[in-house]
Design a protein around this motif. Structure first.
Motif, PDB file in Angstrom:
ATOM      1  N   ALA A   1       0.862  -1.205  -0.146  1.00 54.58           N
ATOM      2  CA  ALA A   1      -0.227   0.142  -0.095  1.00 54.58           C
ATOM      3  C   ALA A   1       0.504   1.131  -0.038  1.00 54.58           C
ATOM      4  N   TYR A   2       1.540   1.070   0.961  1.00 54.01           N
ATOM      5  CA  TYR A   2       2.711   2.913   0.787  1.00 54.01           C
ATOM      6  C   TYR A   2       3.205   3.014  -0.219  1.00 54.01           C
ATOM      7  N   GLY A   3       4.210   1.674  -0.704  1.00 53.68           N
ATOM      8  CA  GLY A   3       4.726   1.631  -2.485  1.00 53.68           C
ATOM      9  C   GLY A   3       3.844   2.644  -3.497  1.00 53.68           C
ATOM     10  N   SER A   4       2.475   1.503  -3.903  1.00 51.23           N
ATOM     11  CA  SER A   4       1.319   1.972  -4.101  1.00 51.23           C
ATOM     12  C   SER A   4       1.373   3.743  -3.996  1.00 51.23           C
ATOM     13  N   ALA A   5       1.116   4.356  -3.096  1.00 49.56           N
ATOM     14  CA  ALA A   5       0.367   5.318  -2.639  1.00 49.56           C
ATOM     15  C   ALA A   5       1.264   6.046  -2.882  1.00 49.56           C
ATOM     16  N   LEU A   6       2.551   5.967  -3.456  1.00 49.25           N
ATOM     17  CA  LEU A   6       3.967   6.568  -3.328  1.00 49.25           C
ATOM     18  C   LEU A   6       3.875   7.185  -4.536  1.00 49.25           C
ATOM     19  N   MET A   7       3.998   5.309  -5.429  1.00 50.02           N
ATOM     20  CA  MET A   7       3.685   5.635  -6.871  1.00 50.02           C
ATOM     21  C   MET A   7       2.744   6.963  -7.282  1.00 50.02           C
ATOM     22  N   THR A   8       1.482   6.818  -7.011  1.00 52.25           N
ATOM     23  CA  THR A   8       0.214   7.180  -7.605  1.00 52.25           C
ATOM     24  C   THR A   8       0.744   9.295  -6.790  1.00 52.25           C
ATOM     25  N   LEU A   9       0.957   9.424  -5.627  1.00 51.55           N
ATOM     26  CA  LEU A   9       1.569  10.729  -5.474  1.00 51.55           C
ATOM     27  C   LEU A   9       2.614  11.566  -6.508  1.00 51.55           C
ATOM     28  N   SER A  10       3.501  10.413  -6.820  1.00 48.82           N
ATOM     29  CA  SER A  10       5.031  11.165  -7.793  1.00 48.82           C
ATOM     30  C   SER A  10       4.319  11.037  -9.118  1.00 48.82           C
ATOM     31  N   LYS A  11       3.378  10.796 -10.020  1.00 49.40           N
ATOM     32  CA  LYS A  11       2.861  10.524 -10.521  1.00 49.40           C
ATOM     33  C   LYS A  11       2.172  11.460 -11.172  1.00 49.40           C
ATOM     34  N   THR A  12       1.181  11.595 -10.326  1.00 47.02           N
ATOM     35  CA  THR A  12       0.787  12.763 -10.212  1.00 47.02           C
ATOM     36  C   THR A  12       1.277  14.019 -10.178  1.00 47.02           C
ATOM     37  N   VAL A  13       2.182  14.311  -9.105  1.00 46.32           N
ATOM     38  CA  VAL A  13       3.066  15.598  -9.150  1.00 46.32           C
ATOM     39  C   VAL A  13       3.917  15.652 -10.673  1.00 46.32           C
ATOM     40  N   LEU A  14       4.119  14.475 -11.171  1.00 42.55           N
ATOM     41  CA  LEU A  14       4.706  14.173 -12.464  1.00 42.55           C
ATOM     42  C   LEU A  14       3.666  15.227 -13.582  1.00 42.55           C
ATOM     43  N   TYR A  15       2.653  14.460 -13.273  1.00 37.81           N
ATOM     44  CA  TYR A  15       1.908  15.474 -14.334  1.00 37.81           C
ATOM     45  C   TYR A  15       1.472  17.292 -14.410  1.00 37.81           C
ATOM     46  N   TRP A  16       1.612  17.417 -12.975  1.00 35.95           N
ATOM     47  CA  TRP A  16       1.230  18.505 -12.929  1.00 35.95           C
ATOM     48  C   TRP A  16       2.786  19.314 -13.031  1.00 35.95           C
ATOM     49  N   LEU A  17       3.986  18.753 -12.643  1.00 33.94           N
ATOM     50  CA  LEU A  17       4.789  19.599 -13.130  1.00 33.94           C
ATOM     51  C   LEU A  17       4.924  19.440 -15.144  1.00 33.94           C
ATOM     52  N   ASN A  18       4.920  18.442 -15.609  1.00 30.96           N
ATOM     53  CA  ASN A  18       4.557  18.683 -17.156  1.00 30.96           C
ATOM     54  C   ASN A  18       3.863  19.319 -18.111  1.00 30.96           C
ATOM     55  N   GLU A  19       2.777  20.248 -17.213  1.00 30.96           N
ATOM     56  CA  GLU A  19       2.030  21.202 -17.767  1.00 30.96           C
ATOM     57  C   GLU A  19       2.788  22.550 -16.857  1.00 30.96           C
ATOM     58  N   ALA A  20       3.967  22.596 -15.878  1.00 31.15           N
ATOM     59  CA  ALA A  20       3.723  24.129 -15.410  1.00 31.15           C
ATOM     60  C   ALA A  20       5.614  24.433 -16.205  1.00 31.15           C
ATOM     61  N   PHE A  21       6.121  22.884 -16.917  1.00 31.94           N
ATOM     62  CA  PHE A  21       7.392  23.002 -17.384  1.00 31.94           C
ATOM     63  C   PHE A  21       6.969  23.146 -19.094  1.00 31.94           C
ATOM     64  N   SER A  22       6.023  23.189 -19.544  1.00 31.46           N
ATOM     65  CA  SER A  22       5.810  23.239 -20.990  1.00 31.46           C
ATOM     66  C   SER A  22       4.751  24.477 -21.392  1.00 31.46           C
ATOM     67  N   GLY A  23       4.691  24.904 -20.009  1.00 25.13           N
ATOM     68  CA  GLY A  23       3.716  26.648 -20.452  1.00 25.13           C
ATOM     69  C   GLY A  23       2.453  26.417 -20.980  1.00 25.13           C
ATOM     70  N   PHE A  24       1.885  25.031 -19.185  1.00 23.90           N
ATOM     71  CA  PHE A  24       0.662  25.220 -19.190  1.00 23.90           C
ATOM     72  C   PHE A  24       0.005  24.229 -20.754  1.00 23.90           C
ATOM     73  N   ASP A  25       0.700  24.118 -21.657  1.00 22.65           N
ATOM     74  CA  ASP A  25       0.522  23.451 -23.230  1.00 22.65           C
ATOM     75  C   ASP A  25      -1.157  23.326 -23.220  1.00 22.65           C
ATOM     76  N   ASN A  26      -0.926  21.996 -22.584  1.00 25.32           N
ATOM     77  CA  ASN A  26      -2.276  20.925 -22.572  1.00 25.32           C
ATOM     78  C   ASN A  26      -3.909  22.064 -21.374  1.00 25.32           C
ATOM     79  N   ILE A  27      -3.625  23.347 -21.127  1.00 25.33           N
ATOM     80  CA  ILE A  27      -4.582  23.631 -20.543  1.00 25.33           C
ATOM     81  C   ILE A  27      -5.212  24.894 -20.713  1.00 25.33           C
ATOM     82  N   LYS A  28      -4.232  25.751 -20.922  1.00 26.54           N
ATOM     83  CA  LYS A  28      -3.795  26.909 -21.582  1.00 26.54           C
ATOM     84  C   LYS A  28      -5.110  28.056 -21.552  1.00 26.54           C
ATOM     85  N   HIS A  29      -5.609  26.908 -22.070  1.00 23.03           N
ATOM     86  CA  HIS A  29      -6.913  27.848 -23.639  1.00 23.03           C
ATOM     87  C   HIS A  29      -7.866  27.920 -22.662  1.00 23.03           C
ATOM     88  N   ASN A  30      -8.377  26.995 -21.164  1.00 20.92           N
ATOM     89  CA  ASN A  30      -9.626  27.388 -20.156  1.00 20.92           C
ATOM     90  C   ASN A  30      -9.839  28.779 -20.215  1.00 20.92           C
TER      91      ASN A  30
END
Length: 260
Positions: free
Chosen positions: A185-214
């Motif tokens: 459970a700890y490994g799975s939760a940490l994996m979920t948290l890390s992947k979600t942080v990466l998802y947010w950072l992907n937008e931040a470092f791409s200039g919010f390329d996929n969501i800035k039109h909203n």
């Protein structure tokens, strides 16, 4: 499995001197009263059983409810991604299961036609990790409901009182299976948290390329709120399960009990 051991008695009892008598220590009423008071109080279930020294795990129903609600959504999500373009607008599999993704694909281009036409592999890559996380959570639930027994003990991280107090009652797993449950459970939760942080950072470092039109309202309700839930709850789970692992490791050390 982490366990504690007590020191055995000496093999031979020392012979008492004939000139001296051993006098039993008197038992005070205050110590008897204190013992009775302590035994009547039901604390939160710790990672180490106070009776046998074996590792025990009692998840709060708050965590079980979150997993019960989130896992079907995650399966729905990665199924949509892996079935593209058939699950996308106009696809033969879109109706009725993946119709809501027509709206979300217009909010987040990672799930829409722009990413598909650009052959963007990030969406499928994070969905592949979703599959691994889901398997981990399912194994955890299987352990809890296969080897756990109904318990009134308060699960780790559960509320003490109030309206949500009933959600503290859960199931208890003991021994090696409890250790496996917490680790997975700890490994799975940490994996979920890390992947979600990466998802947010992907937008931040791409200039919010996929969501800035909203506009601000659409962005808040359709992107920030749903994606934020996968930051807060996995972070909470990582904290709770990580705390249980640390407690077990600390108890296994020579001075673990003194340091608590």
């Amino acid at each position: 499995m982490v366990s504690t051991r007590s020191h055995p008695r000496e093999f031979t009892e020392p012979t008492s001197s004939p000139s001296k008598r051993s006098t039993p220590a008197p038992t005070s009423a205050s110590s008897t009263s204190s013992s009775s008071t302590t035994s009547s109080h039901t604390p939160k279930r710790s990672a180490m059983s106070s009776t046998s020294g074996a590792w025990s795990h009692t998840p709060s129903n708050l965590i079980l409810i979150w997993l019960g609600a989130s896992l079907p959504l995650v399966m729905w999500d990665f199924s949509y991604v892996f079935l593209r373009p058939h699950s996308m607008p106009g696809g033969k599999l879109q109706w009725p299961l993946w119709v809501p993704y027509e709206l979300y694909g217009a909010v987040d281009y990672n799930y829409g036609w722009p990413a598909w036409h650009a052959n963007n592999g990030f969406t499928a890559a994070q969905s592949a990790l979703n599959v691994v996380e889901t398997i981990g959570y399912l194994v955890y639930l299987w352990i809890v409901y296969t080897y756990g027994v109904a318990s009134t003990a308060q699960g780790s991280g559960a509320p003490d009182k109030g309206v949500f107090g009933k959600l503290a009652e859960a199931r208890t797993v003991q021994g090696r299976w409890a250790a496996w449950a917490v680790l997975i459970a700890y490994g799975s939760a940490l994996m979920t948290l890390s992947k979600t942080v990466l998802y947010w950072l992907n937008e931040a470092f791409s200039g919010f390329d996929n969501i800035k039109h909203n506009d601000a309202i659409s962005l808040f309700f359709y992107w920030i709120v749903p994606n934020g839930a996968w930051l807060i709850l996995p972070a909470y789970m990582t904290y709770v399960f990580g705390g249980e692992i640390l407690e077990g490791l600390a108890t296994a050390t020579p001075n673990g009990k003194k340091d608590q």
